[in-house]
Design a protein around this motif. Sequence first.
Motif, PDB file in Angstrom:
ATOM      1  N   PRO A 134     -10.842  27.976   5.049  1.00 16.87           N
ATOM      2  CA  PRO A 134     -10.924  26.528   5.002  1.00 16.87           C
ATOM      3  C   PRO A 134      -9.706  25.899   4.321  1.00 16.87           C
ATOM      4  O   PRO A 134      -9.189  26.431   3.330  1.00 16.87           O
ATOM      5  N   LYS A 135      -9.280  24.806   4.885  1.00 12.12           N
ATOM      6  CA  LYS A 135      -8.147  24.063   4.333  1.00 12.12           C
ATOM      7  C   LYS A 135      -8.300  22.600   4.736  1.00 12.12           C
ATOM      8  O   LYS A 135      -8.592  22.305   5.892  1.00 12.12           O
ATOM      9  N   LEU A 136      -8.163  21.712   3.770  1.00 15.19           N
ATOM     10  CA  LEU A 136      -8.307  20.289   4.040  1.00 15.19           C
ATOM     11  C   LEU A 136      -7.009  19.571   3.737  1.00 15.19           C
ATOM     12  O   LEU A 136      -6.379  19.840   2.719  1.00 15.19           O
ATOM     13  N   LYS A 137      -6.608  18.675   4.615  1.00 19.62           N
ATOM     14  CA  LYS A 137      -5.507  17.778   4.290  1.00 19.62           C
ATOM     15  C   LYS A 137      -6.096  16.436   3.882  1.00 19.62           C
ATOM     16  O   LYS A 137      -6.834  15.820   4.642  1.00 19.62           O
ATOM     17  N   VAL A 138      -5.777  16.019   2.669  1.00 19.73           N
ATOM     18  CA  VAL A 138      -6.287  14.754   2.168  1.00 19.73           C
ATOM     19  C   VAL A 138      -5.141  13.759   2.086  1.00 19.73           C
ATOM     20  O   VAL A 138      -4.087  14.074   1.522  1.00 19.73           O
ATOM     21  N   MET A 140       0.849  -1.202   0.000  1.00 20.65           N
ATOM     22  CA  MET A 140       0.000   0.000   0.000  1.00 20.65           C
ATOM     23  C   MET A 140       0.882   1.248   0.000  1.00 20.65           C
ATOM     24  O   MET A 140       1.902   1.302   0.663  1.00 20.65           O
ATOM     25  N   THR A 141       0.453   2.227  -0.758  1.00 18.21           N
ATOM     26  CA  THR A 141       1.208   3.484  -0.767  1.00 18.21           C
ATOM     27  C   THR A 141       0.297   4.646  -0.425  1.00 18.21           C
ATOM     28  O   THR A 141      -0.919   4.528  -0.448  1.00 18.21           O
ATOM     29  N   ILE A 142       0.925   5.728  -0.090  1.00 13.64           N
ATOM     30  CA  ILE A 142       0.202   6.864   0.460  1.00 13.64           C
ATOM     31  C   ILE A 142       0.644   8.144  -0.227  1.00 13.64           C
ATOM     32  O   ILE A 142       1.807   8.304  -0.564  1.00 13.64           O
ATOM     33  N   ASN A 143      -0.317   9.031  -0.443  1.00  6.81           N
ATOM     34  CA  ASN A 143      -0.014  10.299  -1.065  1.00  6.81           C
ATOM     35  C   ASN A 143      -0.877  11.345  -0.381  1.00  6.81           C
ATOM     36  O   ASN A 143      -2.061  11.108  -0.181  1.00  6.81           O
ATOM     37  N   SER A 144      -0.316  12.479  -0.001  1.00  9.70           N
ATOM     38  CA  SER A 144      -1.210  13.469   0.594  1.00  9.70           C
ATOM     39  C   SER A 144      -1.079  14.836  -0.070  1.00  9.70           C
ATOM     40  O   SER A 144      -0.068  15.148  -0.696  1.00  9.70           O
ATOM     41  N   PHE A 145      -2.139  15.603   0.050  1.00 14.80           N
ATOM     42  CA  PHE A 145      -2.185  16.925  -0.584  1.00 14.80           C
ATOM     43  C   PHE A 145      -3.206  17.791   0.146  1.00 14.80           C
ATOM     44  O   PHE A 145      -3.965  17.290   0.980  1.00 14.80           O
ATOM     45  N   PHE A 146      -3.215  19.058  -0.175  1.00 19.39           N
ATOM     46  CA  PHE A 146      -4.162  19.972   0.473  1.00 19.39           C
ATOM     47  C   PHE A 146      -5.203  20.448  -0.531  1.00 19.39           C
ATOM     48  O   PHE A 146      -4.926  20.562  -1.721  1.00 19.39           O
ATOM     49  N   LEU A 147      -6.407  20.710  -0.012  1.00 15.50           N
ATOM     50  CA  LEU A 147      -7.451  21.323  -0.834  1.00 15.50           C
ATOM     51  C   LEU A 147      -7.987  22.538  -0.086  1.00 15.50           C
ATOM     52  O   LEU A 147      -8.024  22.551   1.147  1.00 15.50           O
ATOM     53  N   TYR A 148      -8.394  23.536  -0.857  1.00 17.57           N
ATOM     54  CA  TYR A 148      -8.860  24.782  -0.250  1.00 17.57           C
ATOM     55  C   TYR A 148     -10.289  25.085  -0.690  1.00 17.57           C
ATOM     56  O   TYR A 148     -10.512  25.663  -1.752  1.00 17.57           O
ATOM     57  N   PRO A 149     -11.276  24.679   0.119  1.00 20.45           N
ATOM     58  CA  PRO A 149     -12.679  24.944  -0.236  1.00 20.45           C
ATOM     59  C   PRO A 149     -12.953  26.442  -0.272  1.00 20.45           C
ATOM     60  O   PRO A 149     -12.253  27.222   0.364  1.00 20.45           O
ATOM     61  N   LYS A 150     -13.989  26.775  -1.028  1.00 19.83           N
ATOM     62  CA  LYS A 150     -14.414  28.172  -1.052  1.00 19.83           C
ATOM     63  C   LYS A 150     -14.999  28.548   0.313  1.00 19.83           C
ATOM     64  O   LYS A 150     -15.755  27.788   0.904  1.00 19.83           O
ATOM     65  N   SER A 151     -14.655  29.712   0.797  1.00 21.91           N
ATOM     66  CA  SER A 151     -15.136  30.174   2.093  1.00 21.91           C
ATOM     67  C   SER A 151     -16.549  30.761   1.945  1.00 21.91           C
ATOM     68  O   SER A 151     -16.843  31.355   0.910  1.00 21.91           O
ATOM     69  N   PRO A 152     -17.420  30.613   2.948  1.00 20.98           N
ATOM     70  CA  PRO A 152     -17.243  29.846   4.185  1.00 20.98           C
ATOM     71  C   PRO A 152     -17.447  28.342   3.965  1.00 20.98           C
ATOM     72  O   PRO A 152     -18.136  27.947   3.031  1.00 20.98           O
ATOM     73  N   PHE A 153     -16.860  27.576   4.854  1.00 23.77           N
ATOM     74  CA  PHE A 153     -16.942  26.120   4.728  1.00 23.77           C
ATOM     75  C   PHE A 153     -17.106  25.486   6.099  1.00 23.77           C
ATOM     76  O   PHE A 153     -16.391  25.819   7.038  1.00 23.77           O
ATOM     77  N   HIS A 154     -18.079  24.582   6.211  1.00 20.58           N
ATOM     78  CA  HIS A 154     -18.333  23.899   7.484  1.00 20.58           C
ATOM     79  C   HIS A 154     -17.910  22.442   7.359  1.00 20.58           C
ATOM     80  O   HIS A 154     -18.568  21.651   6.683  1.00 20.58           O
ATOM     81  N   PHE A 155     -16.823  22.101   8.005  1.00 19.64           N
ATOM     82  CA  PHE A 155     -16.246  20.748   7.836  1.00 19.64           C
ATOM     83  C   PHE A 155     -17.203  19.649   8.290  1.00 19.64           C
ATOM     84  O   PHE A 155     -17.555  18.756   7.523  1.00 19.64           O
ATOM     85  N   ASP A 156     -17.620  19.691   9.546  1.00 21.71           N
ATOM     86  CA  ASP A 156     -18.402  18.569  10.086  1.00 21.71           C
ATOM     87  C   ASP A 156     -19.775  18.455   9.426  1.00 21.71           C
ATOM     88  O   ASP A 156     -20.234  17.351   9.153  1.00 21.71           O
ATOM     89  N   GLY A 157     -20.404  19.588   9.169  1.00 26.78           N
ATOM     90  CA  GLY A 157     -21.699  19.551   8.493  1.00 26.78           C
ATOM     91  C   GLY A 157     -21.586  18.960   7.097  1.00 26.78           C
ATOM     92  O   GLY A 157     -22.516  18.322   6.606  1.00 26.78           O
TER      93      GLY A 157
END
Length: 332
Positions: free
Chosen positions: A64-68, A1-18
């Motif tokens: 907003p910023k997401l680490k994927v 298994m291999t792994i790759n990570s990157f960031f994504l920037y949703p348009k503001s405003p952004f509600h993560f849990d919702g």
Amino acid sequence: MTINSFFLYPKSPFHFDGTFHKPSHFPNKLPLDDWQPGKYWQLMRVGEKLFGLRIEDRGDVYNPKLKVTAYFNFDNLRDDRLKDGKTKLPQSELELIKKEIIYRYELDQDLSDFIKLTKKNKRFTPVFNRWLGMRNSCEHNLYELLIISIVLQNATVHRSVQMLDNLLVKYGDQTEFDHKKFYAIWRPENLKYVSEQKLRNLKIGYRAKFIKRLTEDFIDKKVDEFSLRKMTKESARNELMKLYGVGPETSRILLFEALHHYDAFDHIAPWQQKIYSQLFYNQPLVSANKIKKDIIKHYGRYSMLAVHYIWEDIFWRRKNEKIDWLEKEIRL
DNA sequence: CATCAGGGCCCTG
DNA sequence: CAGGGCCCTGAT
């Protein structure tokens, strides 16, 4: 298994849990995903391959910023075609994954018109403020959501869960990443040679015929998710309604959740009508036509999205609080 | 034990 | 356009 990570920037405003957790969705025993505040996991099919995704909140509502983190090349998949032996993910595939996440979670959606609209009607302002930036997201592709909609038809939640789990055990892909086990709904191709009787043995009843014919339609490209995504709501609805086993309620689910049409508020099922009546009128039963007229008057082309906010809000409340009238209508 | 409706849809008349 | 039938299950 291999792994790759990157960031994504949703348009503001952004509600993560919702966005990444919808408490109104039924929880099946064999997990398709997992959530805790600020963190989300799922298996996602992109093209023919399956990826494990961990998505983490690394920002806030206005920044907003997401680490994927994407996991791939699993060793334990039933289907060898799903792993390609390469250790590194080509840039082109990475771009495809990003695009798909952005689409399914509506990361690029501009909600400013909707937000303006929600400020006009004071009654639900606290709800809209609480979930400011929440998206109408869908973890699944069209076929997967269609399968879920089919098992929901004319059954109690308990039985729907049982049907989906039976199907997943037999035909789903099961794999593990980040020390968690997940299932993924099969590709249509994997059901191609399964007879209707075999499906019926899983206690899904007459839905076996629907799933059989729908699966064939996907294999034969009579349904193409990517062209449906580009259509207007009306044309997409026409196409979906042609499918065997897809009626007004199933097409509404697909139009809103998988194809992201915020005005897919054409149909109100009887059990939803009861919940809407309580939510909007504090009454046991208001006519579906009146509900529809009132909601459309207030929220126009965002009617289904607005209802989604109010709907999910009450199910979030239900996590900590017993709401008697709601328990009665959910019928597990 | 039987009967029934359920988080719809198809088919018939 | 209305209404019966469909698979199966838990509730009554």
